[in-house]
Design an enzyme around this catalytic site. Sequence first.
Site, PDB file in Angstrom:
ATOM      1  N   HIS A  54      -9.720   2.034   0.361  1.00 38.63           N
ATOM      2  CA  HIS A  54      -8.540   2.128   0.030  1.00 38.63           C
ATOM      3  C   HIS A  54      -8.009   1.403  -1.137  1.00 38.63           C
ATOM      4  CE1 HIS A  54      -4.248   1.415   1.850  1.00 38.63           C
ATOM      5  NE2 HIS A  54      -4.468  -0.023   1.849  1.00 38.63           N
ATOM      6  N   CYS A  60       0.847  -1.312   0.220  1.00 40.80           N
ATOM      7  CA  CYS A  60       0.102  -0.025  -0.043  1.00 40.80           C
ATOM      8  C   CYS A  60       0.955   1.164   0.068  1.00 40.80           C
ATOM      9  CB  CYS A  60      -1.133   0.092   1.152  1.00 40.80           C
ATOM     10  SG  CYS A  60      -0.679  -0.931   2.591  1.00 40.80           S
TER      11      CYS A  60
END
Length: 421
Positions: free
Chosen positions: A374, A123
């Site tokens: 996300h 991420c």
Amino acid sequence: MVATGHRTMEVGSGRRPSAPGSSSLAYQFSRAQAAIMPSQSAYIVAARRTAIGRVGGLHKSRRIEELCAPLVTVALQDSGLEPARIDELIVGNATQGGNPARLIALAAGLPETTPAASIDRQCGSGLDAILAAARAIKLGDAHAVVAGGAEAISMAPWRVAKPRSLQQLPRFLGYEPGAGEERDVPAHVESAEVLAARLGIGRAEQDAYALRSLLKAEQAREHKRFVGEIAPLRANPEEARDQSSVAPDFKDLAQLAPYMAPDGTLTPGNTSSLHDGAAVSVVVSHDVWSSLGKPRGLRLVAHAARGVAPDEEASAPIEAMRNLKARFKGYKDSDIGHIEMSESSAAQAIAVIRALELDEELVNPDGGALARGHPFGAAGSVLVTRLFTRMARGESKGRSLGLATMGVAGGMGLAALFEAV
């Protein structure tokens, strides 16, 4: 011994190079090296993102190049740079495999001679791509780079584990580390549960933080704060707003079952979920920034990365921020007017705010990943785009510095400090 005109120097002797003005070989080499590799500041002169969409939702039929290439085109138009002036394209991605940056570069109309590279730091990939672009510029290897992250999870290849024996069937795996390996709870949830228990962050406090994030995102949308930030990929209203930022009431959050029943505190309502989306920035050298008329933008001041134990993943942003402060002591907390933090969970966000004594009013003022979702490898580049909107497009409130920080799957943290210019 090496002869240098009228003088002789012992190589590897440990002696200091002669003072400037001498004919020392070491000094001459250092000056030549500096001329070849000038160090200079890196500036972000444009930053755009797509609307963030649920997996199987807004971007369900878009391949990664279809999702990101139009964004590159729009960002270049914003910057005033022609595609031929771009030295490289760097894209963060964690699910596609191969080198999707090259597909994006060609689809965006960059010259075939323009190199492209993909980065996978999970991420943190999108933020890492921007930092890689800044490092190339600081070393003089590039003058203009498009960098960011893209994640088309809806169209990403499936991950299938090889059976352990001929009698077993293949198993589908999730995209996050450890996901699908005979575990029902994502690793970041387990880590955040440990952190929440250690710090006494209860379910009600987490739900309240999640609700505030959702309400801030809803208010930002109502006040059109994302106009100019989100680049619609088609001319319809759905393409101009994040798909998941719809605020429930507190009772709805309280009724959700925890991931780790019966005593868990993390739920689908106070954690972020994987989404599709992309965000890119145009990063340039001081010379290019000056040639463009010194437009408003961001200058990268410092950045830091830090690893922690994998089961301590939720605390990684805290360590990255501490590392940044230790390495760069030239600013005061009162100088920081904007903080964008990736909210993998409300528990993690609360822990970071507490540990670093941050002003919550400055953290994700328009909502965070709990509200918009996300987009995995693009998450860090979304943070930078948000900072650009607040600091370059909006008001800086007299404070010139902004922070982006995030935890990274596998037990890592990233932090970057930017200055409004």
